[in-house]
Scaffold this active site. Structure first.
Site, PDB file in Angstrom:
ATOM      1  N   HIS A 370       0.791  -1.232   0.000  1.00 50.15           N
ATOM      2  CA  HIS A 370       0.000   0.000   0.000  1.00 50.15           C
ATOM      3  C   HIS A 370       0.817   1.272   0.000  1.00 50.15           C
ATOM      4  CE1 HIS A 370      -4.182  -1.347   0.509  1.00 50.15           C
ATOM      5  NE2 HIS A 370      -3.630  -2.412   1.045  1.00 50.15           N
ATOM      6  N   LYS A 561      -9.098  13.942   3.737  1.00 48.86           N
ATOM      7  CA  LYS A 561      -8.252  12.752   3.783  1.00 48.86           C
ATOM      8  C   LYS A 561      -7.316  12.925   4.964  1.00 48.86           C
ATOM      9  CE  LYS A 561      -6.854  13.758  -0.515  1.00 48.86           C
ATOM     10  NZ  LYS A 561      -6.845  12.495  -1.217  1.00 48.86           N
ATOM     11  N   ARG A 562      -6.530  11.879   5.287  1.00 51.57           N
ATOM     12  CA  ARG A 562      -5.529  12.057   6.334  1.00 51.57           C
ATOM     13  C   ARG A 562      -4.653  13.262   6.025  1.00 51.57           C
ATOM     14  NH1 ARG A 562      -4.770   8.040  10.287  1.00 51.57           N
ATOM     15  NH2 ARG A 562      -3.230   9.545  11.002  1.00 51.57           N
ATOM     16  N   LYS A 567       0.349  14.444   0.889  1.00 54.73           N
ATOM     17  CA  LYS A 567      -0.963  14.731   0.317  1.00 54.73           C
ATOM     18  C   LYS A 567      -1.144  16.225   0.029  1.00 54.73           C
ATOM     19  CE  LYS A 567      -3.358  10.719   2.432  1.00 54.73           C
ATOM     20  NZ  LYS A 567      -4.150  10.098   1.361  1.00 54.73           N
ATOM     21  N   THR A 669      -8.644   6.465  -2.795  1.00 49.56           N
ATOM     22  CA  THR A 669     -10.006   6.009  -3.074  1.00 49.56           C
ATOM     23  C   THR A 669     -10.975   7.170  -2.864  1.00 49.56           C
ATOM     24  OG1 THR A 669     -10.088   5.176  -0.801  1.00 49.56           O
ATOM     25  CG2 THR A 669      -9.700   3.556  -2.562  1.00 49.56           C
ATOM     26  N   LYS A 673     -14.583   8.268  -4.917  1.00 48.35           N
ATOM     27  CA  LYS A 673     -15.898   8.582  -4.328  1.00 48.35           C
ATOM     28  C   LYS A 673     -16.386   9.932  -4.834  1.00 48.35           C
ATOM     29  CE  LYS A 673     -14.093   6.461  -0.132  1.00 48.35           C
ATOM     30  NZ  LYS A 673     -13.452   6.851   1.150  1.00 48.35           N
TER      31      LYS A 673
HETATM   32  C1  LIG Z   1     -12.170   7.073   1.460  1.00 46.57           C
HETATM   33  C2  LIG Z   1     -11.713   7.442   2.795  1.00 46.57           C
HETATM   34  C3  LIG Z   1     -10.352   7.654   3.024  1.00 46.57           C
HETATM   35  C4  LIG Z   1      -9.304   7.575   1.949  1.00 46.57           C
HETATM   36  O1  LIG Z   1      -9.191   8.845   1.320  1.00 46.57           O
HETATM   37  P1  LIG Z   1      -7.979   9.209   0.352  1.00 46.57           P
HETATM   38  O2  LIG Z   1      -8.392  10.523  -0.210  1.00 46.57           O
HETATM   39  O3  LIG Z   1      -7.932   8.149  -0.695  1.00 46.57           O
HETATM   40  O4  LIG Z   1      -6.762   9.284   1.174  1.00 46.57           O
HETATM   41  C5  LIG Z   1      -9.954   8.025   4.299  1.00 46.57           C
HETATM   42  N1  LIG Z   1     -10.851   8.169   5.300  1.00 46.57           N
HETATM   43  C6  LIG Z   1     -12.172   7.984   5.099  1.00 46.57           C
HETATM   44  C7  LIG Z   1     -13.105   8.187   6.231  1.00 46.57           C
HETATM   45  C8  LIG Z   1     -12.646   7.606   3.845  1.00 46.57           C
HETATM   46  O5  LIG Z   1     -13.955   7.419   3.672  1.00 46.57           O
END
Ligand SMILES: *Cc1c(COP(=O)(O)O)cnc(C)c1O
Length: 824
Positions: A370, A561-562, A567, A669, A673
Site C-alpha cells: 500500500h 483525507k488524512r 498529500k 479512493t 468517491k
Molecule cells: C475514502 C476514505 C479515506 C481515503 O481517502 P484518500 O483521499 O484516498 O486518502 C480516508 N478516510 C475515510 C473516512 C474515507 O472514507
C-alpha cells in the site's frame, strides 16, 4: 443432510415478508422483548437498537444459508487479513442491501420515528485510519455482493480511531468509545478461541531417523476470542463474516496473588492481555514501531491462522491441500508475520515436511502493498522480534537462507543484490523487513494502481522483482457503489434511475448509459439541482458544527483525507492565501466565489501535519472575517473526519482535490468517491488519478504538475524551492505572509519553520508545482462561469466512474490471484 442443516431449512421455509406491517411488528417485538421498552417509553436510541436487531435477524437468515452452502460445496474461501476495517455505520447499509429502506422507513413512521434520525445514532465504527482500512471495508461488502465466500480477519479494538476536536486551532485527540452502548451487529464466540503465545524458549526434540522437531514454549499466553459480524451483500444474496479478535486473559484474576493481599498485582496479567486489543494505533503511512504493535500483529495473525487450520481440518484430512481451499490475502505487511507463523503451525505443530510446508505457504498467501514511503515500511529490531517470537525468528532465518541460496544459484545474485533481498536489514542495526517476508511468502504481490505497481517494481521491490519477475501484478483499488452512491446520494441515485432505469444498481458499469445525457440541457439541470441540494445538506452540517454559514452557490472545493505532507494540504492552503491576497488587491476583478473545505486527522506524533491543521484554522479565521473578501472566499476545517462525514461531503463537492506529490499516493479512493458523485478532480498524475484520466478523458479531469519521474529527478538533483519562489510573486507573497505571522499575530513565528522547509528543500514539490496548480484552479474558475459545460463534465464523471467499483477490483483478485469463481 445434517440435522442442523435440516433445522435451518425449516427455519427458512417461510420466507419473511418485506412489507411495512411485518417490519413494524418485528421491530416492536425487539423493542418489547429484547429491550424491555414500550413504544411510548422508547427513546430514539431504543428504536435504533430495535431496528438493528430486527434487520439483523434477516441478515442471519442469509448468513446461515451462505455459510452452509460454502461448507457443503467445499468452496474455496478467501481470508482477508487486515489490521484495519474502517467500516463506519452498518444500519443503513444493511437495510439498503436487503431492499428494506421503504418498508422500514414506513414502519418507523407509524410510531412517529424518522429512519434518518435513527441511523444517526449508530456509532461510526472506526477500526482503521484511512484508505487502507476503508478499502478492506469496501472489499468485504463487495465480496458479499459478488458472492465470494470470505472471512475478514482483524482486531476488535475497544477504542477505534481517536475523535478529533479542534481547540484553539489545534488538534486534540480524544478516546473513541464505539462499544459503550453495546454492539448489536456482533456475536461473541467464546467457543471460538485460541491461545496465542509470546516470548519463552524453543527446544528441540531429536528422534532417530527423523528430522529435528522444534517446540516453542511461550512464557506468556493470552486468549484470542472471536467476535463475528455478518456482512450482507447487495440484494441480500450472500453474507460473509467479519471475524475480529478480542484479547482476554487465560485467568481473569490470579487468586493466589489476590489472596496474599496484592489486589492490583492480581489483575496485572489480565490488564496486559486485554491491552493487546485495547486501541488502534493512529499512524497512517507511518510505522508505529512499538512492541505492543508487534504483539497486535502477531496476535491477530496467529488467531486467524489457527482458525483457518481448524476449519480446514474439519472437512479435510490433511493440510496438504490448504491452498486449494483457502486464499489468504495480506492487506499490507501488518499481518506479514503470518508467513512465519503458518510455517511454524505446519512444520512444528502439524509435522509437515519443511519443503512441502513452504510450497503450501506460498500457494496460500498473497500480499497487497500500500505504500512506497520509506517511513511506512515496517521493520522490527531483530532483538525485539527474537525476544517476543523466538521460533518465528528462527523460521525467518531459515527462509532467508533458502531465498538467498536460490538467488545466488539461479540468478547470479551477489553482494549488494543479496543484501537488498535479504529478510534482515544488516545496515540499520539488524532489522526484520516485513515487506520482504510478505513478498517471498506469497505467490502474488500486488500494487493498488498501475503507476504504484510499476514504481514498486523499480523501487522497494526492485531486486525481488528481478528474482521473481512473475510475482508482481496490479489490482487498481475501487469503492463500493452501494455505500458511496446509492446510500450516500439518494437524490442522484433517483435521478439516474429515472434516466436509465435501475440496471446500474446491479451493474454499476451501466452508468455509462448516462454519458449521452451530458448533452441534454434538461438532464444537466436536474443533475445540478441534486448537487445543489447535497451542498445545502452539507451547509446545514457546517452551520450546525461550526456555526459558520457558507453560500451553497459558491464552488465547493474540497480536500478531505488524512493530513500528511505528501498529500499536500499545505499547497491548497497556500493557494487559498494567494487567492485571498489577489481578491484584496484586485476588487475590480469578477472573482468566482469559492469555499475551500478541509477535513482530516493528523497522527498525534506527526508535528508538521498538526501544524498544517493549525495553519488552515488560522487562515480560515482571518479570511472568513475580512470584509474586503466579500464572501468571495471562505475556508472551513470540519473536525473529526470519518466515514459518516465522508458520506455527506462526497456528494456535495464541485471540486475534488487529489494533489499529492506525484509518485507517493499509492492509489487513493477518496478521488473515486468524489468523481462518482459528479465532482471535477484537480489532481496530479498520481495513484489511480492516472486511470481516472484514462477512463474520463482529458477534457473531464484537471491534471497539473510534475510527474513521478520528474519529482524523482528533481530530488536527485538537490532541488530547493528558492528558484520557484523567486519567479512567482504570488507564491512569494503568500509564503511571506504565512511566515511573518499575518495569520497568527499572537505568535508571528509559528509557521516560519513550515515555510523554511519549502524554501530550503521543497521535498514535497510545493513550490515546484504551485504555478501549475494556481493556473489550473483559475481554469476551473472560468469553467464555473460556463455552467452548461461544467455540468456536462460532472455528468460524464458519474457516467464513466463505474469501473472504479470495488466489485470490479474483487472480480480481478478472484480471477488472477485467488482463483475463486464469483457466484453473482
Ligand atoms: C475514502 C476514505 C479515506 C481515503 O481517502 P484518500 O483521499 O484516498 O486518502 C480516508 N478516510 C475515510 C473516512 C474515507 O472514507
Amino acid at each position: 443432510m445434517s440435522v442442523t442443516a435440516q433445522k435451518q431449512r425449516t427455519l427458512k421455509s417461510e420466507p419473511r415478508r418485506n412489507d411495512a406491517d411485518t417490519l413494524a411488528l418485528e421491530i416492536v417485538e425487539k423493542l418489547t422483548y429484547s429491550l424491555g421498552k414500550t413504544t411510548d417509553a422508547a427513546r430514539l436510541h431504543d428504536w435504533e437498537q430495535a431496528t438493528a436487531l430486527a434487520v439483523r435477524d434477516r441478515i442471519i437468515d442469509q448468513w446461515l444459508t451462505s455459510s452452509r452452502k460454502a461448507r457443503e460445496e467445499g468452496a474455496k474461501r478467501v481470508c482477508y487479513l487486515s489490521m484495519e476495517f474502517l467500516i463506519g455505520r452498518l444500519l443503513r447499509d444493511a437495510i439498503s442491501n436487503l431492499g428494506l429502506t421503504e418498508p422500514v422507513s414506513e414502519a418507523l413512521a407509524r410510531y412517529g420515528v424518522e429512519l434518518d434520525l435513527v441511523e444517526l445514532l449508530e456509532p461510526d465504527a472506526a477500526l482503521g485510519n484511512g484508505g487502507l482500512g476503508r478499502l478492506a471495508a469496501c472489499f468485504m461488502e463487495s465480496m458479499a455482493s459478488v458472492g465470494i465466500p470470505a472471512f475478514g480477519y482483524g482486531i476488535r479494538y475497544v477504542h477505534g480511531f481517536f475523535r478529533q476536536e479542534i481547540v484553539d486551532g489545534a488538534q486534540v485527540e480524544l478516546p473513541e468509545t464505539w462499544l459503550d452502548h453495546g454492539n448489536p451487529w456482533e456475536f461473541e464466540r467464546r467457543e471460538r478461541s485460541f491461545e496465542i503465545g509470546f516470548g519463552g524458549k524453543v527446544s528441540t526434540l531429536e528422534e532417530p531417523g527423523k528430522a529435528t522437531r522444534y517446540v516453542w514454549r511461550p512464557a506468556e499466553r493470552v486468549l484470542a476470542v472471536a467476535y463475528d459480524t455478518p456482512v450482507i451483500g447487495w440484494r441480500g444474496g450472500h453474507a460473509n463474516t467479519l471475524r475480529l479478535w478480542g484479547a482476554h486473559p487465560l485467568d481473569p484474576i490470579l487468586l493466589d496473588t489476590f489472596n496474599s493481599g496484592d489486589h492490583v498485582g492480581a489483575l496485572v496479567e489480565s490488564n496486559k492481555a486485554e491491552a493487546i486489543t485495547r486501541i488502534l494505533y493512529p499512524a497512517d503511512s507511518h510505522q508505529a514501531g512499538q512492541e505492543l504493535r508487534l504483539r497486535q500483529e502477531f496476535f491477530f495473525s496467529s488467531a486467524s491462522l489457527q482458525d483457518i487450520i481448524r476449519r480446514h481440518l474439519t472437512t479435510n484430512e490433511s493440510l496438504s491441500n490448504l491452498a486449494d481451499k483457502v486464499s489468504i490475502q495480506l492487506n499490507d505487511t501488518h499481518p506479514a508475520v503470518s508467513v512465519a507463523e503458518l510455517m511454524r503451525l505446519l512444520v512444528d505443530v502439524h509435522q509437515m515436511d519443511w519443503d512441502e510446508a513452504w510450497a503450501v505457504t506460498r500457494a496460500t498467501f498473497s500480499y497487497t502493498n500500500h505504500t512506497l514511503l520509506p517511513e511506512a515500511l515496517e521493520t522490527w529490531p531483530v532483538q525485539l522480534f527474537e525476544r517476543l517470537l523466538p521460533r518465528q525468528m528462527q523460521i525467518i532465518y531459515a527462509i532467508n537462507a533458502e531465498v538467498i541460496r536460490g538467488a545466488r544459484a539461479e540468478r547470479d545474485f551477489s553482494g549488494e543484490a543479496v543484501s537488498a533481498i535479504s529478510l534482515i536489514d544488516e545496515n540499520n542495526g539488524r532489522r526484520v523487513r516485513m515487506g520482504q517476508i510478505a513478498f517471498v511468502g506469497s505467490h502474488s504481490v500486488n500494487g493498488v494502481s498501475g503507476l504504484h505497481t510499476e514504481l514498486m517494481k523499480e523501487t522497494v521491490f526492485g531486486d525481488l522483482h528481478r528474482l521473481y519477475p512473475e510475482r508482481i501484478q496490479n489490482k487498481t483499488n475501487g469503492v463500493t457503489p452501494r455505500r458511496w452512491l446509492l446510500q450516500s446520494n439518494p437524490g442522484l441515485t433517483g435521478l439516474i434511475s429515472e434516466a436509465i432505469g435501475d440496471g446500474f444498481r446491479d451493474d454499476i458499469e451501466k452508468l455509462i448509459e448516462l454519458d449521452p445525457l451530458a448533452q441534454d440541457a434538461g438532464f444537466r439541470e436536474r443533475f445540478a439541482a441534486v448537487k445543489r441540494a447535497n451542498k445545502e445538506r452539507l451547509c446545514a452540517q457546517i452551520e450546525d458544527r461550526l456555526a459558520t454559514s457558507i453560500d451553497p452557490s459558491a464552488i465547493f472545493d474540497i480536500q478531505v483525507k488524512r493530513i500528511h505532507e505528501y498529500k499536500r494540504q499545505f499547497l491548497n492552503v497556500i493557494e487559498a492565501v494567494a487567492l485571498y491576497e489577489q481578491i484584496r488587491a484586485h476588487p475590480e476583478i469578477d472573482w468566482t466565489p469559492r469555499v475551500k473545505i478541509f477535513a482530516g486527522k493528523a497522527a498525534p506524533s506527526y508535528a508538521q501535519a498538526k501544524e498544517i491543521i493549525r495553519l488552515a484554522g488560522d487562515v480560515s479565521r482571518v479570511i472568513n472575517s475580512d470584509p474586503a473578501v466579500r464572501n468571495l472566499l471562505k475556508v472551513v476545517f470540519i473536525p473529526n473526519y470519518n466515514v459518516s462525514l465522508a458520506e455527506i461531503i462526497m456528494p456535495a463537492a464541485d471540486i475534488s482535490e487529489q494533489i499529492s506529490t506525484a509518485g507517493l499516493e499509492a492509489s487513493g479512493t477518496g478521488n473515486m468517491k468524489f468523481a462518482l458523485n459528479g465532482a471535477l478532480t484537480i489532481g496530479t498524475l498520481d495513484g489511480a488519478n492516472v486511470e481516472m484520466l484514462e477512463h474520463l478523458g482529458e477534457e473531464n479531469i484537471f491534471i497539473f504538475g510534475l510527474k513521478a519521474g520528474e519529482v524523482a529527478e528533481l530530488r536527485r538533483n538537490g532541488h530547493t524551492g528558492r528558484g520557484a519562489i523567486e519567479e512567482q510573486p504570488l507564491l512569494r507573497s503568500a509564503l511571506d505572509s504565512i511566515a511573518s505571522g499575518v495569520f497568527c499575530q499572537d505568535e508571528p513565528g509559528r509557521y516560519s519553520g513550515l515555510v523554511d522547509a519549502i524554501r530550503d528543500r521543497d521535498w514535497w514539490m510545493i513550490a515546484a508545482d504551485f504555478k501549475a496548480y494556481w493556473d489550473t484552479q483559475r481554469r476551473l474558475d472560468a469553467l464555473w462561469g460556463d455552467r452548461a459545460h461544467w455540468d456536462a463534465i460532472a455528468v460524464r464523471n458519474t457516467a464513466r466512474m463505474g469501473w472504479f467499483s470495488s466489485d470490479r477490483a474483487i472480480r480481478e483478485y478472484a480471477r488472477d490471484i485467488w482463483h475463486t469463481p464469483p457466484s453473482a
